[in-house]
Design a protein around this motif. Structure first.
Motif, PDB file in Angstrom:
ATOM      1  N   PRO A 204      44.620  65.347  79.309  1.00 37.27           N
ATOM      2  CA  PRO A 204      45.025  64.445  80.670  1.00 37.27           C
ATOM      3  C   PRO A 204      45.381  62.957  80.128  1.00 37.27           C
ATOM      4  O   PRO A 204      44.787  62.512  79.429  1.00 37.27           O
ATOM      5  N   GLN A 205      46.302  62.304  81.106  1.00 37.19           N
ATOM      6  CA  GLN A 205      46.469  60.989  80.909  1.00 37.19           C
ATOM      7  C   GLN A 205      45.521  60.027  80.888  1.00 37.19           C
ATOM      8  O   GLN A 205      45.420  59.125  80.164  1.00 37.19           O
ATOM      9  N   GLU A 206      44.403  60.301  81.852  1.00 37.82           N
ATOM     10  CA  GLU A 206      43.288  59.586  81.803  1.00 37.82           C
ATOM     11  C   GLU A 206      42.531  59.442  80.390  1.00 37.82           C
ATOM     12  O   GLU A 206      42.018  58.317  80.224  1.00 37.82           O
ATOM     13  N   VAL A 208      43.825  59.763  77.634  1.00 39.20           N
ATOM     14  CA  VAL A 208      44.632  59.065  76.662  1.00 39.20           C
ATOM     15  C   VAL A 208      44.604  57.613  76.945  1.00 39.20           C
ATOM     16  O   VAL A 208      44.457  56.692  76.010  1.00 39.20           O
ATOM     17  N   ASP A 209      44.531  57.457  78.267  1.00 42.26           N
ATOM     18  CA  ASP A 209      44.377  56.064  78.498  1.00 42.26           C
ATOM     19  C   ASP A 209      43.192  55.193  78.055  1.00 42.26           C
ATOM     20  O   ASP A 209      43.194  53.973  77.920  1.00 42.26           O
ATOM     21  N   LYS A 210      41.903  56.183  78.412  1.00 40.42           N
ATOM     22  CA  LYS A 210      40.714  55.608  77.845  1.00 40.42           C
ATOM     23  C   LYS A 210      40.939  55.282  76.308  1.00 40.42           C
ATOM     24  O   LYS A 210      40.308  54.315  75.812  1.00 40.42           O
ATOM     25  N   SER A 213      42.659  52.182  75.553  1.00 38.42           N
ATOM     26  CA  SER A 213      41.959  50.993  75.799  1.00 38.42           C
ATOM     27  C   SER A 213      40.715  50.735  74.898  1.00 38.42           C
ATOM     28  O   SER A 213      39.998  49.697  75.116  1.00 38.42           O
ATOM     29  N   GLY A 219      37.840  58.904  75.930  1.00 38.85           N
ATOM     30  CA  GLY A 219      38.790  59.702  75.591  1.00 38.85           C
ATOM     31  C   GLY A 219      38.449  61.105  74.983  1.00 38.85           C
ATOM     32  O   GLY A 219      39.159  62.055  75.499  1.00 38.85           O
TER      33      GLY A 219
END
Length: 282
Positions: A204-206, A208-210, A213, A219
């Motif tokens: 999930p994109q979430e 990837v974002d974690k 960051s 992640g």
């Protein structure tokens, strides 16, 4: 051929909202021939509606869910307190199987604890057999964990020989054993099968974002949680081989089950699973 049904745990909210009879009518429209009742009260209203479903719709009650005794994971009737009621319900509904969906967590922590629980189950299974009812134990992935090289599932089989099995093929695969191997090893004692697919989704994109960051742990957690329950035919299980193997192992009922439908209407999920199974001859 094994009778194809649905594990009604999927529809417990619909039963609460619409009533058992309405749910059974919808299942009949989906060409479902049997149900397994779990996480739904076996009160007089629901039991009478199940009886009506048998008489008017031709739906079999393939199995009822029970616990051995009261406890945090026990839902509905248990054999310690409600034995006579369980037997009466089975006779009223023409049900030959009851199933324990999970052993208590306290039995999962050691070989000795698992053996002690299985030793308590054996006399209950033997007593039920005398009353013409077969007790089955349902596995999760934890039942493939080993103590001294012996799987928990095999400890139950060794200590409680009167117990048969409801093999959940999704949880077998998730537990790291080839489902075909499980069916071969348990040939003759696999009476009920949970037909549940195993799907792996993209990261999930979430997650990837974690990761980007700097939250590496978060992640990776998202990466590890991409395994899902799936509609039959929409995952990676080889059903054209698995279902004939399950029948050869002695399965009498196949119950469609999906623990989480991820926001979809469970009737739509059941319809998709049923359509796929019909496409491969079931």
């Amino acid at each position: 051929m094994a009778v194809l049904g649905v594990q009604m745990m999927m529809l417990r909210q619909q039963v609460a909202d619409e009533g058992m009879w309405a749910v059974l009518q919808r299942l009949k429209e989906l060409d479902v021939d049997a149900v397994e009742v779990s996480q739904i009260p076996m009160d007089e209203t629901n039991t009478a509606a199940l009886e009506q479903g048998i008489n008017e719709l031709g739906i079999q009650v393939g199995a009822l869910s029970v616990a051995l005794k009261p406890g945090p994971t026990a839902t509905g009737d248990n054999l310690e307190e409600h034995y006579d009621k369980v037997v009466a319900d089975c006779r009223r509904l023409g049900t030959r199987f009851v199933r324990i969906g999970m052993m208590p967590f306290t039995a999962m922590v050691s070989k000795e604890a698992c053996e002690a629980w299985a030793a308590e189950v054996e006399p209950a299974a033997s007593k039920l057999a005398d009353d013409g009812i077969t007790l089955c134990y349902h596995n999760h992935h934890v039942d493939l964990a080993k103590f001294d090289g012996e799987r928990m599932f095999d400890i139950v089989r060794r200590v409680a020989p009167s117990v048969h099995f409801e093999v959940d093929l999704h949880w077998v695969q998730r537990g790291g054993m080839a489902p075909l191997d499980m069916l071969k090893e348990y040939s003759g004692v696999c009476k009920l099968i949970h037909v549940k697919d195993f799907r792996v989704v993209p990261v999930p994109q979430e997650a990837v974002d974690k990761m980007m960051s700097g939250d590496v742990a978060g992640g990776f957690q998202g990466f590890l949680n991409i395994a899902q329950f799936a509609e039959v035919g929409q995952g990676n299980m080889n059903w054209p081989e698995l279902l004939p193997a399950a029948e050869a192992a002695g399965a009498e009922f196949f119950f469609i089950e999906q623990d989480d439908t991820y926001g979809r209407d469970p009737f739509d999920c059941i319809a998709d699973s049923r359509a796929y199974l019909k496409s491969i001859g079931y």
